[in-house]
Design a protein around this motif. Structure first.
Motif: not given
Length: 287
Positions: A87-105
């Motif tokens: 899944r890349i988001a919840t059913v309502t579209g919330r996706s910040r933040f699925i990935n952690g700090d290293d993924g965001l870097l």
């Protein structure tokens, strides 16, 4: 005396030095010690000891740095950040933040080696992203939002912060010069056909428009439908899928692709698996 191994910070500086270069030997930052040899085919050879993390960084990013020949069109990388259950988001579209700090870097590093970063209107409207390089060193890419119906609010960061040039692709017939309206750092490009058109935008048209602006290293950051459209059209050279140790349950799937009858029709790209720390990265090569 044994040389100290290259760390991730030195490796990242080498990556930035490697942008649009080939057939060259790169030295460690602030030294004359040879570190990496790049050849014309995109291959690289390590000439200096490096930590395992630095090796992973080089193997992930050096292929994204090599020059793009004009006749080759574009080199396109996609990215999806997903949970263990896809899944890349919840059913309502919330996706910040699925990935952690290293993924965001990692995400910000991809932006830093790209000419343009592309998002669809749904992602831009929901997430209000900046699409800039803030967690690492490097230059901001040109920001591109596919926004046929001008769904993204004019108050969003992309159109107000002046931190990087932004292309807003909207409805209209594309004529290279006559279709452009500039407003500060924001340039509107009419190119996506009629406003009543219901068919998805052909990603080949997106790449044509970006090439006309001199943008050939293209990063398709999201969302899932936009990345899937480039993948389904066979236009992705690489795809980075970052998987977070999280189970969301019901939500929006990462991929939206045509159904297949048998596994012999499944895509099986060349891949390497890299532990980013907070996330696991699947680096997939389709080219």
């Amino acid at each position: 005396m044994t040389a100290l191994p290259m760390d991730c910070e030195a490796a990242w500086q080498l990556v930035l030095t490697a942008l649009d270069r080939s057939n060259v030997t790169l030295a460690l930052p602030d030294t004359d010690q040879p570190a990496v040899r790049l050849n014309g085919a995109g291959a690289w050879h390590l000439l200096h000891p490096a930590t395992p993390q630095a090796r992973d960084l080089l193997s992930t990013f050096l292929p994204l740095c090599r020059p793009v020949r004009t006749e080759a069109g574009a080199r396109v990388i996609g990215q999806l950040g997903q949970s263990l259950d896809g899944r890349i988001a919840t059913v309502t579209g919330r996706s910040r933040f699925i990935n952690g700090d290293d993924g965001l870097l990692h995400l910000h590093r991809i932006r830093a080696v790209s000419d343009a970063v592309v998002v669809g209107a749904g992602t831009a409207a929901t997430d209000n992203p900046r699409l800039t390089v803030r967690r690492t060193s490097g230059s901001n890419p040109v920001r591109v939002v596919i926004d046929r119906h001008r769904r993204v609010p004019d108050s969003h960061h992309l159109f107000t912060d002046d931190e990087a040039p932004t292309l807003r692709l909207v409805a209209g017939a594309y004529r290279r010069k006559a279709s452009i309206t500039e407003r500060g750092q924001v340039t509107e490009v009419a190119c996506l056909g009629g406003s009543d058109q219901t068919e998805p935008t052909d990603p080949r048209l997106i790449l044509q428009v970006l090439a006309d602006f001199g943008l050939r290293k293209v990063f398709v950051e999201g969302g899932g439908l936009t990345v899937s459209s480039f993948l389904n059209a066979g236009l992705l050279d690489r795809l980075h899928v970052m998987v977070a140790p999280m189970i969301i349950g019901s939500g929006r799937p990462a991929f939206s692709l045509p159904e297949i009858d048998g596994l012999d029709e499944a895509l099986r790209p060349k891949s390497q698996l890299i532990n980013l720390g907070s996330d696991m990265l699947f680096d997939l090569e389709f080219s």
